[in-house]
Design a protein around this motif. Structure first.
Motif, PDB file in Angstrom:
ATOM      1  N   HIS A   1      42.973  39.030  36.606  1.00  0.00           N
ATOM      2  CA  HIS A   1      42.632  37.699  36.100  1.00  0.00           C
ATOM      3  C   HIS A   1      41.807  37.698  34.834  1.00  0.00           C
ATOM      4  CE1 HIS A   1      43.429  36.918  40.472  1.00  0.00           C
ATOM      5  NE2 HIS A   1      44.233  36.073  39.881  1.00  0.00           N
TER       6      HIS A   1
ATOM      7  N   TYR B   1      49.624  38.477  39.410  1.00  0.00           N
ATOM      8  CA  TYR B   1      48.969  37.868  40.556  1.00  0.00           C
ATOM      9  C   TYR B   1      47.566  38.382  40.848  1.00  0.00           C
ATOM     10  CZ  TYR B   1      53.430  35.753  41.574  1.00  0.00           C
ATOM     11  OH  TYR B   1      54.574  35.019  41.495  1.00  0.00           O
ATOM     12  N   PHE B   2      47.244  39.629  40.455  1.00  0.00           N
ATOM     13  CA  PHE B   2      45.963  40.170  40.886  1.00  0.00           C
ATOM     14  C   PHE B   2      44.982  40.438  39.753  1.00  0.00           C
ATOM     15  CE2 PHE B   2      48.816  41.542  44.414  1.00  0.00           C
ATOM     16  CZ  PHE B   2      48.197  40.817  45.416  1.00  0.00           C
TER      17      PHE B   2
ATOM     18  N   TYR C   1      37.513  35.279  32.903  1.00  0.00           N
ATOM     19  CA  TYR C   1      38.271  35.268  34.157  1.00  0.00           C
ATOM     20  C   TYR C   1      39.037  33.955  34.200  1.00  0.00           C
ATOM     21  CZ  TYR C   1      38.964  35.041  39.265  1.00  0.00           C
ATOM     22  OH  TYR C   1      39.483  34.938  40.532  1.00  0.00           O
ATOM     23  N   PHE C   2      40.330  34.034  34.466  1.00  0.00           N
ATOM     24  CA  PHE C   2      41.155  32.830  34.464  1.00  0.00           C
ATOM     25  C   PHE C   2      41.848  32.634  35.800  1.00  0.00           C
ATOM     26  CE2 PHE C   2      45.238  30.700  33.932  1.00  0.00           C
ATOM     27  CZ  PHE C   2      44.822  29.519  33.318  1.00  0.00           C
ATOM     28  N   ALA C   3      41.755  31.412  36.344  1.00  0.00           N
ATOM     29  CA  ALA C   3      42.462  31.090  37.583  1.00  0.00           C
ATOM     30  C   ALA C   3      43.050  29.701  37.474  1.00  0.00           C
ATOM     31  CB  ALA C   3      41.501  31.158  38.767  1.00  0.00           C
ATOM     32  N   GLU C   4      44.283  29.562  37.917  1.00  0.00           N
ATOM     33  CA  GLU C   4      44.914  28.247  37.975  1.00  0.00           C
ATOM     34  C   GLU C   4      44.928  27.849  39.435  1.00  0.00           C
ATOM     35  OE1 GLU C   4      48.624  28.083  36.017  1.00  0.00           O
ATOM     36  OE2 GLU C   4      48.804  25.910  36.198  1.00  0.00           O
ATOM     37  N   LEU C   5      44.486  26.631  39.733  1.00  0.00           N
ATOM     38  CA  LEU C   5      44.262  26.269  41.124  1.00  0.00           C
ATOM     39  C   LEU C   5      45.115  25.093  41.563  1.00  0.00           C
ATOM     40  CD1 LEU C   5      40.441  26.676  40.827  1.00  0.00           C
ATOM     41  CD2 LEU C   5      41.993  28.241  41.947  1.00  0.00           C
ATOM     42  N   LEU C   6      45.451  25.078  42.814  1.00  0.00           N
ATOM     43  CA  LEU C   6      46.321  24.084  43.476  1.00  0.00           C
ATOM     44  C   LEU C   6      47.771  24.480  43.393  1.00  0.00           C
ATOM     45  CD1 LEU C   6      45.858  20.520  44.083  1.00  0.00           C
ATOM     46  CD2 LEU C   6      44.371  22.441  44.605  1.00  0.00           C
TER      47      LEU C   6
ATOM     48  N   ARG D   1      47.247  39.501  49.966  1.00  0.00           N
ATOM     49  CA  ARG D   1      46.287  38.425  49.770  1.00  0.00           C
ATOM     50  C   ARG D   1      44.949  39.023  49.351  1.00  0.00           C
ATOM     51  NH1 ARG D   1      42.422  35.831  52.849  1.00  0.00           N
ATOM     52  NH2 ARG D   1      42.704  37.164  54.664  1.00  0.00           N
ATOM     53  N   THR D   2      44.208  38.317  48.534  1.00  0.00           N
ATOM     54  CA  THR D   2      42.868  38.744  48.187  1.00  0.00           C
ATOM     55  C   THR D   2      41.929  37.549  48.228  1.00  0.00           C
ATOM     56  OG1 THR D   2      43.206  38.332  45.828  1.00  0.00           O
ATOM     57  CG2 THR D   2      43.703  40.547  46.604  1.00  0.00           C
ATOM     58  N   ASP D   3      40.647  37.824  48.431  1.00  0.00           N
ATOM     59  CA  ASP D   3      39.684  36.776  48.100  1.00  0.00           C
ATOM     60  C   ASP D   3      38.689  37.350  47.123  1.00  0.00           C
ATOM     61  OD1 ASP D   3      37.483  37.878  49.541  1.00  0.00           O
ATOM     62  OD2 ASP D   3      38.216  36.951  51.370  1.00  0.00           O
ATOM     63  N   GLU D   4      38.115  36.502  46.293  1.00  0.00           N
ATOM     64  CA  GLU D   4      37.241  36.969  45.223  1.00  0.00           C
ATOM     65  C   GLU D   4      35.971  36.133  45.194  1.00  0.00           C
ATOM     66  OE1 GLU D   4      40.481  39.052  42.367  1.00  0.00           O
ATOM     67  OE2 GLU D   4      39.643  37.183  41.591  1.00  0.00           O
ATOM     68  N   ARG D   5      34.844  36.813  45.032  1.00  0.00           N
ATOM     69  CA  ARG D   5      33.533  36.170  44.952  1.00  0.00           C
ATOM     70  C   ARG D   5      32.904  36.573  43.626  1.00  0.00           C
ATOM     71  NH1 ARG D   5      31.903  34.834  50.219  1.00  0.00           N
ATOM     72  NH2 ARG D   5      33.588  35.294  51.691  1.00  0.00           N
TER      73      ARG D   5
END
Lengths: 242, 242
Positions: free
Chosen positions: B88, B85-86, B237-242, B182-186
């Motif tokens: 990426h 989860y954290f 960096y990999f993210a799957e969204l929705l 929870r995290t947010d990333e910029r």
DNA sequence: TAGTGGTCTAGACCACGTG
DNA sequence: ACGTGGTCTAGACCACTAC
């Protein structure tokens, strides 16, 4: 009708598959009101609780939208929705806003190895390649190189981009019945190429953020590969996770 | 007990708040088995359906974990969970795997404007600044600069990092009762500084991906600011969204 | 007033894990 | 065999929207 006739799993999953099939086939169209929960429960011979559980997951996936007192609707790709869920570039200081989109070119092309792999088509298969400039606060922040399968969007023409609202996901949906429900994104830092640098008003070789996004439809088939090249001097990519 | 005595909202939200309070206060600890749904339903004077709805949302947020036949557990930050989860960073070709973490330094520092803003502390407030190197397949891929509030982690010492499993989220949880939910990333593309370039075996000025991650606990308070500087020549960096 | 989704009940039975 | 979570029922009543 007994939904569970062909299924081994839970009853509500069967109802969910039946609804998804109506959505994916275009039987239920974006923006449309679907039958009430009581009607659907009767139709599928399940209790209201089971019917609601089937819809719950579709609402979580933002495929359906519930509105108390009004009904349940098929989600459509309006401006707000797309900005909120698919556009991740924000100012380093300030708030999220709509990008201004300008077309740079619209070409016929053929799939290279990366496109073929992501879109699950053959290398050399015919594609469309669209390049757009995205601006925020008057500055070009991203160059989007969009590639789609010609076989799937055969009637697409440059004219369809003129006078459109800000996104082509909306176009996919209205003109081709293709709804993007999921994306994955791969990000790298790269040195700007000469043509990207020119569009982004950077010197060639300066660091740019590249986002390789693959978009998937309701049947989980890839729809487009979009490579966004972003100037992150004043903006950044933002994602909230979990 | 009647949970709804102080609340105006739905009954299940009241139950949820009661459970969250037990979790945030450390009354229920990570890894622990919580009472069965039937017991909790009796305890809170609600039906089993209502109790399940309260737990449903906590399970979705990965604060609780249901296991059929065994019970419901408080989520803990084990290796797999954190990787999944954290973390990426993945190879451009290949599959996700655990990074090897090595400490570079552990300093006392004071909050600059960025740290202060993200951690909601005063500029100049005392902090710890930890720098780690993360390696995949023998190559250093990321340098993580982690900043936390000394007031919150006052007893933290360099020794606590030695002989640890791969992450300090686990340390936050076990030693300080702080669970990151929870995290947010910029993300930005930047030119590598000389010291980052040296650690990443790049030339200074080469493009690197920076990830500014703010991590939040169960009370939605910021826990740490982590700036990861990533070499994306072979990874992304990999993210799957929705 | 009528129709919709949102909440809640008080059970029943099933699938799974453990002793 | 027993206890757990997972599914399912057949309602009731509430909150909201529209006419």
């Amino acid at each position: 009708m007994n939904v569970n006739s062909l299924d081994g799993g839970p009853l509500y999953k069967g109802v969910q598959r039946a609804l998804m099939e109506q959505l994916a086939s275009g039987d239920l169209k974006p923006g449309q009101l679907i039958p009430s929960e009581r009607q659907l429960a009767t139709e599928y011979n399940v209790s209201i609780g089971t019917l609601r559980k089937a819809i719950d997951e579709l609402v979580e996936n933002r495929i359906l939208i519930r509105q108390q007192g009004k009904g349940t609707f098929v989600a459509s790709h309006d401006r707000e929705r797309l900005l909120f869920y698919f556009f991740h570039i924000v100012p380093q200081t300030g708030v999220k806003s709509y990008p201004l989109v300008e077309s740079v070119f619209f070409h016929k092309a053929v799939a290279d190895a990366e496109v073929a792999s992501r879109l699950k088509i053959a290398v050399g298969a015919p594609t469309f390649h669209v390049r757009n400039k995205l601006s925020l606060v008057g500055e070009v922040v991203s160059v989007d190189d969009i590639t789609i399968d010609q076989a799937r969007f055969s009637t697409l023409s440059p004219a369809q981009f003129k006078g459109r609202p800000n996104t082509i996901y909306n176009l996919y949906q209205e003109a081709f019945g293709v709804t993007v429900v999921r994306t994955d994104e791969r990000l790298r830092a790269e040195a700007a190429s000469t043509d990207h640098a020119k569009l982004l008003k950077l010197k060639p070789g300066m660091p740019v953020l590249t986002i390789r996004r693959t978009a998937f439809d309701m049947r989980n088939e890839p729809v487009e590969l979009r490579i966004s090249t972003v100037n992150t001097e004043a903006h950044e990519y933002f994602a909230e996770l979990l």
